[in-house]
Design an enzyme around this catalytic site. Structure first.
Site, PDB file in Angstrom:
ATOM      1  N   ASP A 157      -6.096   1.926  -2.910  1.00  0.00           N
ATOM      2  CA  ASP A 157      -7.683   1.898  -3.335  1.00  0.00           C
ATOM      3  C   ASP A 157      -7.777   3.124  -2.241  1.00  0.00           C
ATOM      4  OD1 ASP A 157      -5.721   1.255  -0.773  1.00  0.00           O
ATOM      5  OD2 ASP A 157      -6.761  -0.772  -0.015  1.00  0.00           O
ATOM      6  N   SER A 193       1.453  -1.285  -0.026  1.00  0.00           N
ATOM      7  CA  SER A 193       0.287  -0.159  -0.184  1.00  0.00           C
ATOM      8  C   SER A 193       1.259   1.334   0.055  1.00  0.00           C
ATOM      9  CB  SER A 193      -0.723   0.115   1.428  1.00  0.00           C
ATOM     10  OG  SER A 193      -2.021   0.967   1.186  1.00  0.00           O
ATOM     11  N   ASP A 221      -1.542   1.048  -4.479  1.00  0.00           N
ATOM     12  CA  ASP A 221      -2.057   0.785  -4.678  1.00  0.00           C
ATOM     13  C   ASP A 221      -4.151   1.044  -4.679  1.00  0.00           C
ATOM     14  OD1 ASP A 221      -3.366   0.610  -2.102  1.00  0.00           O
ATOM     15  OD2 ASP A 221      -3.868  -2.214  -1.602  1.00  0.00           O
ATOM     16  N   ASP A 251      -2.692   5.985  -3.416  1.00  0.00           N
ATOM     17  CA  ASP A 251      -1.636   5.571  -2.881  1.00  0.00           C
ATOM     18  C   ASP A 251      -1.027   4.835  -3.131  1.00  0.00           C
ATOM     19  OD1 ASP A 251      -3.292   3.656  -2.897  1.00  0.00           O
ATOM     20  OD2 ASP A 251      -3.006   3.367  -0.425  1.00  0.00           O
TER      21      ASP A 251
END
Length: 446
Positions: free
Chosen positions: A244, A102, A242, A240
């Site tokens: 999400d 992340s 990833d 960010d």
């Protein structure tokens, strides 16, 4: 919450090359997950990743583990975490796997799982995988080994899905800056907004395997703030690593956090008559958000920190909108998990519906001053939390603050940190209290 050895609030995460994020563990994890989630022979799972160099290593190790369990692996390549959740449902896979840490630096990596329905795994399933890890790896017969193949049209499928979540007619006339954090969305995010008609400038879209989240993305907003102002954009979108989650920046260069995004989306749903159940935040959500919803007559509930717990509370209460201050926003009337691109599209939808700027949209919520200090911990953060000197310091600070604010002290679920959060009406008192408590935690941990 069930006690687990490897799984935190968002999968398994750690320093690459150190337990648990070693090639050997990833191989065994793929096998264990395949045994628990795979079901009948010939079933398949999806594996996606972000842009970390170590993603190649863990992709290969997980693939081998799934093969040993007799499970087929369909490789998606670099894609946002929510894309894997969506494609797991769309392609009828038994599970989805994301290789990502992340917002962490490149030297960390992690593995998280989605069920066949595109949801985060339950604590019970994660416990079953951990229990399987304790067994010796036994490979299936050669004729039952799983195979692997790549899904070349995965990005296009996800782009169309994101576009379908936007109920406005077009983004024509809007000028956006999109910061991809040199991460998983560096190709798909600009395409979504461009294909909906916006004029898009992109930053943080040159990943080299080592620069994910470095100076860009939702944890480093200065580059986006500067770009938005210099390029005369209507707003900026910061994802960010990833993708999400996202944070936003107004045309004036002011940060818009996850609480404000949650307020904007929920209020728009309320106006359109599509808001169901309570809005769910977390223990970190600003008191100003709670008061803003109270003024609108909207029920508001707090879950434990972590979007999985927000999701659990939404499902239990029949709600559709929830999220975290950090920018995880869940719109369950659009998708099953937090999605930075879809969250940004819902805010743009509200802007166009009301014909106002982003700054005007968020003006209906006034935030309390809030200070968050991360205290690095060597060893067990939960054990430090239980030390008597930490408990005494917390009690003293709470007594001094009284009803003027609140304090939250908690171990991070993803990093070796204790997070000290203080929120109060007076900014100076907020800062002083947070620093005093953080220093007490630091001394106790030494």
């Amino acid at each position: 919450m069930m006690s687990r050895k490897y799984f935190g609030t968002d999968g398994i995460r750690g320093r690459v090359g150190q337990p648990p994020m070693t090639p050997e563990f990833a191989l065994k994890l793929g096998w264990a997950a395949g045994r628990v989630l795979g079901g009948a022979a010939g079933t398949h799972v999806l594996v996606g990743k972000d842009t970390r160099r170590s993603g190649y290593l863990f992709e290969s190790a997980l693939e081998a583990g799934f093969a040993a369990a007799g499970v087929e692996t369909h490789l998606l390549g670099p894609l946002p975490t929510p894309a894997v959740a969506y494609l797991t449902r769309a392609l009828r896979a038994k599970a989805g796997v994301v290789i990502s840490a992340s917002h962490n630096p490149h030297y960390d990596n992690g593995v998280k799982f989605f069920s066949a329905e595109g949801d985060k795994l339950s604590d019970e399933l994660e416990a079953q995988i951990e229990a399987q890890l304790e067994h010796e790896l036994v490979c299936v017969a050669p004729e039952q080994l799983g195979r692997a193949r790549r899904i070349d049209d995965a990005p296009g499928r996800y782009i169309e899905f994101c576009k379908g979540s936007f109920s406005g007619r077009s983004l024509q006339g809007l000028k956006l800056v999109v910061d991809c954090a040199n991460g998983a969305a560096y190709r798909v995010a600009p395409a979504v907004f461009e294909e909906l008609g916006a004029t898009v400038s992109v930053i943080g879209n040159h990943p080299d395997g080592l620069n994910i989240n470095r100076g860009y993305g939702s944890t480093h907003l200065q580059a986006l703030k500067t770009a938005v102002v210099e390029r005369g954009a209507d707003l900026g979108i910061a994802l960010d690593g990833d993708a999400d989650r996202c944070l936003l920046v107004t045309a004036e260069g002011k940060e818009v956090d996850g609480d404000e995004i949650l307020f904007v989306i929920a209020r728009q749903r309320l106006k359109s008559g599509t808001l169901r159940g309570p809005v769910v935040g977390t223990a970190m959500s600003n008191l100003g958000l709670e008061r803003a919803f109270a003024a609108l007559g909207v029920p508001f509930e707090r879950a434990a920190v972590g979007d999985r717990y927000v999701l659990e509370r939404l499902k239990a209460s029949g709600g559709v909108i929830g999220g975290e201050t950090s920018g995880h926003t869940l719109c369950l009337d659009r998708t099953t998990t937090g999605d930075g691109i879809i969250g940004a599209l819902q805010v743009l939808e509200a802007m166009l519906a009301e014909q106002v700027t982003l700054a005007q949209l968020v003006s209906g919520m006034s935030k309390f001053p809030q200070v968050l200090i991360n205290v690095p911990i060597q060893g067990n953060a939960r054990a430090v939390m239980e030390l008597p000197q930490v408990a005494a310091a917390l009690q003293h600070c709470e007594a001094a603050l009284g009803s003027r604010g609140r304090i939250l002290l908690r171990p991070s679920g993803t990093e070796p940190l204790i997070r000290v959060m203080v929120e109060a009406q007076d900014a100076a008192e907020t800062r002083q209290t947070a620093e005093r408590l953080a220093e007490a935690v630091k001394q106790a941990a030494e």
